[in-house]
Write a protein that holds these residues in place. Structure first.
Motif, PDB file in Angstrom:
ATOM      1  N   CYS A 179      -3.578 -42.307  23.922  1.00 29.27           N
ATOM      2  CA  CYS A 179      -3.004 -42.206  25.323  1.00 29.27           C
ATOM      3  C   CYS A 179      -1.752 -43.191  25.597  1.00 29.27           C
ATOM      4  O   CYS A 179      -1.259 -43.296  26.484  1.00 29.27           O
ATOM      5  CB  CYS A 179      -3.982 -43.008  26.318  1.00 29.27           C
ATOM      6  SG  CYS A 179      -5.451 -41.579  26.530  1.00 29.27           S
ATOM      7  N   LEU A 180      -1.442 -43.591  24.314  1.00 26.84           N
ATOM      8  CA  LEU A 180       0.125 -44.148  24.308  1.00 26.84           C
ATOM      9  C   LEU A 180       0.971 -43.154  24.797  1.00 26.84           C
ATOM     10  O   LEU A 180       0.912 -42.042  24.190  1.00 26.84           O
ATOM     11  CB  LEU A 180       0.302 -44.740  22.966  1.00 26.84           C
ATOM     12  CG  LEU A 180      -0.295 -46.077  22.414  1.00 26.84           C
ATOM     13  CD1 LEU A 180       0.049 -46.289  21.069  1.00 26.84           C
ATOM     14  CD2 LEU A 180      -0.065 -47.030  23.484  1.00 26.84           C
ATOM     15  N   SER A 181       1.780 -43.483  25.709  1.00 25.53           N
ATOM     16  CA  SER A 181       2.719 -42.445  26.329  1.00 25.53           C
ATOM     17  C   SER A 181       4.344 -43.001  26.463  1.00 25.53           C
ATOM     18  O   SER A 181       4.616 -44.219  26.272  1.00 25.53           O
ATOM     19  CB  SER A 181       2.107 -42.247  27.715  1.00 25.53           C
ATOM     20  OG  SER A 181       0.962 -41.972  27.726  1.00 25.53           O
ATOM     21  N   GLY A 182       4.997 -42.146  26.600  1.00 23.53           N
ATOM     22  CA  GLY A 182       6.371 -42.571  26.682  1.00 23.53           C
ATOM     23  C   GLY A 182       7.330 -41.268  27.196  1.00 23.53           C
ATOM     24  O   GLY A 182       6.788 -40.338  27.467  1.00 23.53           O
ATOM     25  N   THR A 183       8.634 -41.482  26.970  1.00 20.48           N
ATOM     26  CA  THR A 183       9.725 -40.292  27.544  1.00 20.48           C
ATOM     27  C   THR A 183       9.845 -39.507  26.107  1.00 20.48           C
ATOM     28  O   THR A 183       9.579 -39.969  25.022  1.00 20.48           O
ATOM     29  CB  THR A 183      10.776 -40.766  27.984  1.00 20.48           C
ATOM     30  OG1 THR A 183      11.616 -41.849  26.976  1.00 20.48           O
ATOM     31  CG2 THR A 183      10.592 -41.758  29.270  1.00 20.48           C
ATOM     32  N   ILE A 184      10.610 -38.547  26.363  1.00 19.36           N
ATOM     33  CA  ILE A 184      11.114 -37.769  25.183  1.00 19.36           C
ATOM     34  C   ILE A 184      12.002 -38.791  24.210  1.00 19.36           C
ATOM     35  O   ILE A 184      11.932 -38.379  22.962  1.00 19.36           O
ATOM     36  CB  ILE A 184      12.046 -36.412  25.636  1.00 19.36           C
ATOM     37  CG1 ILE A 184      11.943 -35.446  24.595  1.00 19.36           C
ATOM     38  CG2 ILE A 184      13.190 -36.607  26.187  1.00 19.36           C
ATOM     39  CD1 ILE A 184      10.525 -34.739  24.355  1.00 19.36           C
TER      40      ILE A 184
ATOM     41  N   PHE B 161      17.566 -32.157  26.725  1.00 18.37           N
ATOM     42  CA  PHE B 161      17.514 -31.201  27.609  1.00 18.37           C
ATOM     43  C   PHE B 161      16.414 -31.053  28.583  1.00 18.37           C
ATOM     44  O   PHE B 161      15.400 -31.793  28.070  1.00 18.37           O
ATOM     45  CB  PHE B 161      17.444 -29.682  27.123  1.00 18.37           C
ATOM     46  CG  PHE B 161      18.663 -29.297  26.303  1.00 18.37           C
ATOM     47  CD1 PHE B 161      19.713 -28.657  27.007  1.00 18.37           C
ATOM     48  CD2 PHE B 161      18.881 -29.466  24.912  1.00 18.37           C
ATOM     49  CE1 PHE B 161      21.094 -28.295  26.295  1.00 18.37           C
ATOM     50  CE2 PHE B 161      19.815 -29.465  24.235  1.00 18.37           C
ATOM     51  CZ  PHE B 161      20.996 -28.615  24.583  1.00 18.37           C
ATOM     52  N   GLY B 162      16.369 -30.675  29.797  1.00 11.98           N
ATOM     53  CA  GLY B 162      15.039 -30.785  30.754  1.00 11.98           C
ATOM     54  C   GLY B 162      14.874 -32.198  31.195  1.00 11.98           C
ATOM     55  O   GLY B 162      15.937 -32.653  31.693  1.00 11.98           O
ATOM     56  N   ASN B 163      13.598 -32.313  31.727  1.00 10.21           N
ATOM     57  CA  ASN B 163      13.371 -33.678  32.404  1.00 10.21           C
ATOM     58  C   ASN B 163      13.029 -34.785  31.409  1.00 10.21           C
ATOM     59  O   ASN B 163      11.859 -35.050  31.074  1.00 10.21           O
ATOM     60  CB  ASN B 163      12.375 -33.525  33.537  1.00 10.21           C
ATOM     61  CG  ASN B 163      11.998 -34.616  34.277  1.00 10.21           C
ATOM     62  OD1 ASN B 163      12.407 -35.823  34.379  1.00 10.21           O
ATOM     63  ND2 ASN B 163      11.255 -34.399  35.366  1.00 10.21           N
TER      64      ASN B 163
ATOM     65  N   SER C  92       6.375 -29.856  25.945  1.00 12.54           N
ATOM     66  CA  SER C  92       6.094 -28.677  27.062  1.00 12.54           C
ATOM     67  C   SER C  92       4.673 -28.349  26.721  1.00 12.54           C
ATOM     68  O   SER C  92       4.175 -27.960  25.977  1.00 12.54           O
ATOM     69  CB  SER C  92       6.997 -27.467  26.456  1.00 12.54           C
ATOM     70  OG  SER C  92       6.539 -26.350  27.154  1.00 12.54           O
ATOM     71  N   PRO C  93       3.695 -28.564  28.172  1.00 12.26           N
ATOM     72  CA  PRO C  93       2.434 -28.552  27.964  1.00 12.26           C
ATOM     73  C   PRO C  93       1.766 -27.023  27.683  1.00 12.26           C
ATOM     74  O   PRO C  93       0.575 -27.436  26.915  1.00 12.26           O
ATOM     75  CB  PRO C  93       2.029 -28.878  29.395  1.00 12.26           C
ATOM     76  CG  PRO C  93       3.118 -29.496  29.879  1.00 12.26           C
ATOM     77  CD  PRO C  93       4.381 -29.101  29.443  1.00 12.26           C
ATOM     78  N   PRO C  94       2.227 -25.992  28.079  1.00  7.55           N
ATOM     79  CA  PRO C  94       1.392 -24.859  27.534  1.00  7.55           C
ATOM     80  C   PRO C  94       1.244 -24.566  26.095  1.00  7.55           C
ATOM     81  O   PRO C  94       2.137 -24.757  25.172  1.00  7.55           O
ATOM     82  CB  PRO C  94       2.294 -23.459  28.277  1.00  7.55           C
ATOM     83  CG  PRO C  94       2.993 -24.181  29.164  1.00  7.55           C
ATOM     84  CD  PRO C  94       3.506 -25.750  28.866  1.00  7.55           C
ATOM     85  N   LEU C  95       0.040 -24.474  25.483  1.00 10.74           N
ATOM     86  CA  LEU C  95      -0.300 -24.284  24.182  1.00 10.74           C
ATOM     87  C   LEU C  95      -0.546 -23.057  23.711  1.00 10.74           C
ATOM     88  O   LEU C  95      -1.155 -22.252  24.432  1.00 10.74           O
ATOM     89  CB  LEU C  95      -1.653 -25.157  23.946  1.00 10.74           C
ATOM     90  CG  LEU C  95      -1.535 -26.959  24.452  1.00 10.74           C
ATOM     91  CD1 LEU C  95      -2.664 -27.358  24.066  1.00 10.74           C
ATOM     92  CD2 LEU C  95      -0.314 -27.534  23.662  1.00 10.74           C
ATOM     93  N   ASP C  96      -0.448 -22.919  22.448  1.00 11.79           N
ATOM     94  CA  ASP C  96      -0.678 -21.436  21.743  1.00 11.79           C
ATOM     95  C   ASP C  96      -2.308 -21.528  21.331  1.00 11.79           C
ATOM     96  O   ASP C  96      -2.848 -22.608  21.541  1.00 11.79           O
ATOM     97  CB  ASP C  96       0.088 -21.015  20.595  1.00 11.79           C
ATOM     98  CG  ASP C  96       0.171 -21.971  19.587  1.00 11.79           C
ATOM     99  OD1 ASP C  96      -0.727 -22.860  19.607  1.00 11.79           O
ATOM    100  OD2 ASP C  96       1.042 -21.832  18.533  1.00 11.79           O
ATOM    101  N   GLN C  97      -2.593 -20.420  20.895  1.00 11.76           N
ATOM    102  CA  GLN C  97      -4.136 -20.493  20.549  1.00 11.76           C
ATOM    103  C   GLN C  97      -4.684 -21.426  19.419  1.00 11.76           C
ATOM    104  O   GLN C  97      -5.790 -21.724  19.543  1.00 11.76           O
ATOM    105  CB  GLN C  97      -4.635 -19.031  20.094  1.00 11.76           C
ATOM    106  CG  GLN C  97      -4.612 -18.093  21.028  1.00 11.76           C
ATOM    107  CD  GLN C  97      -5.171 -16.654  20.869  1.00 11.76           C
ATOM    108  OE1 GLN C  97      -5.201 -16.332  19.689  1.00 11.76           O
ATOM    109  NE2 GLN C  97      -5.583 -15.898  21.806  1.00 11.76           N
TER     110      GLN C  97
ATOM    111  N   ALA D 131      10.884 -31.145  28.265  1.00 12.28           N
ATOM    112  CA  ALA D 131      12.167 -32.011  27.658  1.00 12.28           C
ATOM    113  C   ALA D 131      11.946 -31.781  26.125  1.00 12.28           C
ATOM    114  O   ALA D 131      11.148 -31.498  25.478  1.00 12.28           O
ATOM    115  CB  ALA D 131      11.576 -33.344  28.046  1.00 12.28           C
ATOM    116  N   VAL D 132      13.247 -31.797  25.866  1.00 13.46           N
ATOM    117  CA  VAL D 132      13.540 -31.845  24.264  1.00 13.46           C
ATOM    118  C   VAL D 132      14.552 -32.767  24.144  1.00 13.46           C
ATOM    119  O   VAL D 132      15.587 -33.045  24.796  1.00 13.46           O
ATOM    120  CB  VAL D 132      13.814 -30.628  23.924  1.00 13.46           C
ATOM    121  CG1 VAL D 132      15.066 -29.804  24.336  1.00 13.46           C
ATOM    122  CG2 VAL D 132      13.903 -30.327  22.339  1.00 13.46           C
TER     123      VAL D 132
END
Ligand code: GLU
Length: 315
Positions: free
Chosen positions: A203-208, A61-63, A288-293, A48-49
């Motif tokens: 752990c505070l959470s929300g939407t984009i 865009f996205g979910n 977007s969950p995948p992370l770089d090194q 999501a962005v």
């Protein structure tokens, strides 16, 4: 309101869409973090962005209904809250303002600095600051931060209890060692309370949309929040916001940005040629969950690189 030279406003949905598609493809090169079970179970295709302009224009865009935890993205907002509540002197007697080349959870850096956290974007700094939040226990401390952020940014952040259980299910020995050294050096009083508070606020959470609203809090910096406090937070995001990639990212992209291990990322887009964040063009939030090194969202970094290069957002 008209913002002079606001190139962010000139972006078309079609232009952005092209970058978004590329970012999603790129994201599959990344890895999910392993040390928090619920984050390890994230769907690598979640995306999501939101691009938000100061005139109210929004591109999403996205979910956009996905809920995700802020993790380290909360750090600049803990800092802003405490600057507002306690003032700069009290805050910077507990934490420094220098960048670090060590990882976000480095004990070595804290030892080298005789127990004074290098900056508020490292775990050491954020744990020290978590201990300054007002409230009797971790839950009420987190709640007071959450209420303040929701009020001032018009967002609907909430504490994700299942994420908190997941964080607590694995002993984080590094954070414990950091908190213990902070306590031995006199930078915090209660190790358990500081760690528990830190885990709660991560752990505070929300939407984009909530994340973009947090970005706008720093971009617009409206009264009663003091402009100098927003500037301090934005500057620390520029120099320290992306773990070990911070220096390189500051040169390549130059936007005040904070990332988190969940794959969340938020950026402030300043006005052309000005570091006057009171007149920023807007904010960008990405998940977007995948992370770089280096632990930053692959898609988030990619998008910001495209924007900065093509639009010369730095001015
Ligand atoms: N709660 C996480 C930790 O301390 C946050 C780290 C991050 O987002 O970088 O490991």
């Amino acid at each position: 309101m008209t913002v002079p030279n606001s190139r962010l406003l000139n972006l078309t949905q079609a232009q952005l869409k092209t970058w978004v598609v590329q970012a999603q493809i790129q994201s599959q090169r990344g890895q999910l973090p392993e040390y928090i079970p619920l984050l390890a179970q994230a769907n690598p295709f979640w995306f999501a962005v939101q691009f938000q302009c100061i005139d109210g224009q929004v591109h999403q865009f996205g979910n956009i209904t996905l809920l995700f935890p802020l993790m380290s993205v909360v750090k600049p907002f803990v800092l802003l809250f405490l600057l507002e509540q306690l003032g700069a002197e009290a805050v910077f007697s507990r934490v420094g303002i220098e960048p670090s080349d060590e990882p976000f959870n480095s004990l070595k850096q804290l030892q080298a600095d005789q127990g004074l956290p290098r900056n508020p974007m490292l775990n050491s700094g954020a744990i020290a600051l978590a201990s300054l939040l007002p409230g009797e226990n971790a839950h009420s401390r987190c709640e007071s931060l959450c209420l303040w952020l929701n009020h001032h940014s018009n967002s609907q952040l909430f504490l994700d209890e299942s994420m908190l259980s997941s964080v607590r299910s694995v002993a984080n020995e590094r954070n414990r060692a950091i908190a213990t050294l902070l306590s031995q050096s006199g930078y915090l009083d209660d190790v358990e309370l500081a760690l528990d508070t830190y885990n709660h606020v991560c752990c505070l959470s929300g939407t984009i949309a909530d994340l973009a609203s947090l970005g706008m809090l720093l971009a617009q910096c409206q009264k009663p929040i003091r402009l100098e406090h927003c500037r301090t937070v934005n500057s620390l995001m520029t120099t320290c916001g992306l773990y070990q990639a911070s220096r390189r990212f500051a040169v390549e992209v130059g936007l005040p940005t904070k990332s988190g291990v969940s794959g969340a990322m938020v950026s402030v887009v300043p006005s052309q040629g000005a570091i006057a964040y009171g007149t920023a063009q807007g904010a960008i939030a990405c998940y977007s969950p995948p992370l770089d090194q280096e632990g930053n969202s692959v898609a988030g970094v990619f998008l910001l690189q495209q924007l900065a290069q093509v639009l010369n957002l730095k001015g």
